[in-house]
Design an enzyme around this catalytic site. Sequence first.
Site, mmCIF file in Angstrom:
data_model
loop_
_atom_site.group_PDB
_atom_site.id
_atom_site.type_symbol
_atom_site.label_atom_id
_atom_site.label_comp_id
_atom_site.label_asym_id
_atom_site.label_seq_id
_atom_site.Cartn_x
_atom_site.Cartn_y
_atom_site.Cartn_z
ATOM 1 N N ARG A 1 1.089 -10.460 15.902
ATOM 2 C CA ARG A 1 1.454 -9.283 16.696
ATOM 3 C C ARG A 1 1.286 -9.568 18.181
ATOM 4 O O ARG A 1 1.630 -8.748 19.017
ATOM 5 C CB ARG A 1 0.562 -8.094 16.324
ATOM 6 C CG ARG A 1 0.809 -7.604 14.933
ATOM 7 C CD ARG A 1 -0.170 -6.522 14.540
ATOM 8 N NE ARG A 1 -0.423 -6.617 13.125
ATOM 9 C CZ ARG A 1 -1.336 -5.938 12.465
ATOM 10 N NH1 ARG A 1 -2.101 -5.069 13.104
ATOM 11 N NH2 ARG A 1 -1.499 -6.094 11.180
ATOM 12 N N GLU B 1 -7.376 -13.855 8.991
ATOM 13 C CA GLU B 1 -5.919 -13.666 9.170
ATOM 14 C C GLU B 1 -5.651 -13.322 10.626
ATOM 15 O O GLU B 1 -6.061 -12.282 11.121
ATOM 16 C CB GLU B 1 -5.439 -12.536 8.246
ATOM 17 C CG GLU B 1 -3.961 -12.234 8.395
ATOM 18 C CD GLU B 1 -3.533 -11.011 7.570
ATOM 19 O OE1 GLU B 1 -4.080 -10.780 6.470
ATOM 20 O OE2 GLU B 1 -2.662 -10.268 8.069
ATOM 21 N N LYS C 1 -0.037 -8.504 -0.983
ATOM 22 C CA LYS C 1 -0.780 -7.594 -0.121
ATOM 23 C C LYS C 1 -0.320 -6.180 -0.483
ATOM 24 O O LYS C 1 0.887 -5.942 -0.611
ATOM 25 C CB LYS C 1 -0.436 -7.917 1.332
ATOM 26 C CG LYS C 1 -0.900 -6.894 2.350
ATOM 27 C CD LYS C 1 -0.793 -7.467 3.758
ATOM 28 C CE LYS C 1 -0.956 -6.387 4.816
ATOM 29 N NZ LYS C 1 -1.437 -6.923 6.091
HETATM 30 C C1 3PG Z 1 -2.848 -4.948 8.545
HETATM 31 O O1 3PG Z 1 -1.896 -5.318 9.160
HETATM 32 O O2 3PG Z 1 -3.263 -5.601 7.603
HETATM 33 C C2 3PG Z 1 -3.415 -3.615 8.878
HETATM 34 O O3 3PG Z 1 -2.911 -3.170 10.078
HETATM 35 C C3 3PG Z 1 -4.876 -3.564 8.892
HETATM 36 O O4 3PG Z 1 -5.202 -2.236 8.720
HETATM 37 P P1 3PG Z 1 -6.584 -1.635 9.245
HETATM 38 O O5 3PG Z 1 -6.521 -1.683 10.735
HETATM 39 O O6 3PG Z 1 -6.603 -0.229 8.712
HETATM 40 O O7 3PG Z 1 -7.690 -2.483 8.683
#
Ligand code: 3PG
Length: 215
Positions: A46, A42, A130
Site C-alpha cells: 500500500r 506481511e 485469506k
Molecule cells: C488487511 O489488509 O489485512 C487488513 O487491512 C488488516 O485489517 P486490520 O487493520 O483490521 O487488522
Amino acid sequence: MKTGIRETIGGAGVIPVVVIENAEQAVPLARALAEGGLPVVEITFRTAAAAAAIAAIRREVPQATPGAGTLLSPAQVQAAKDAGAAFGVAPGFDPAVAREAQRLGLPFCPGVATASELSQALSAGFDTVKFFPAEAAGGVKMIKNLLGAFRCTGVKFMPTGGVNADNLAAYLAVPEIIACGGTWIVPKDALAAGDYGRIAALAAEARALVRAARG
Ligand code: 3PG
C-alpha cells in the site's frame, strides 16, 4: 527456504500486517516482531516503501520471514518476488494475480469473502485463503458456515480485518484457521514514533495468546 504457503505462515499463528512509509524502519521493526515471537510479517504494497522494506528484512534479519501483502496486480507480484518476499497475500481473488504468483513459484494466499470466491480459489489450485475483511464479512461464524460445505476440501483460512487481541482466541479455536493477520500489533503511532519496545510487547502478547490457544 520454505516453499508452501502453509509451512511458511503456519507456525506463527499471527501475522502482523504492516503499512510502512519509511523502508529504513523495516529492519528494527522486523527485529522487534521476531523478538516478540512473531517472525512472519506481511509488508503491504500500500506504500512505495514495501519492496525496499522486504528486501532489507531479507538481507539483514535472517530470523524473520517477510511476505508481501495487498498484491493487486501481476506487476506487484513480480516486484514482491524480486524483493525476496517469502510469500504473497491478496485481499481478493484476481485470477491474473493468482496466476502470476503460481508462475513465479511464490507461495500465495488469495483473499475470499464468499463461497463463490472460495470455490474459485480452490479450483485455481490454492489450499489456503485469506478471509477478508474477516469481522465485517461474518467473522468466526461465517468461517464455520463455509467449513460446513468446504471442510472436505481441506481448505485452511487466514482471517484478517478486524482481528485483534480481544477476539484472536475465538478465531484460533477453529482448527482450520492456520493463522490470523492484523495491523493491531504494529500501531501506526508506535511505528511513526519508532517505539519498537511497544511493538515487541504487542507481538509477545499476541504470541502468548497463540500459545494459550494452540500449545
Ligand atoms: C488487511 O489488509 O489485512 C487488513 O487491512 C488488516 O485489517 P486490520 O487493520 O483490521 O487488522
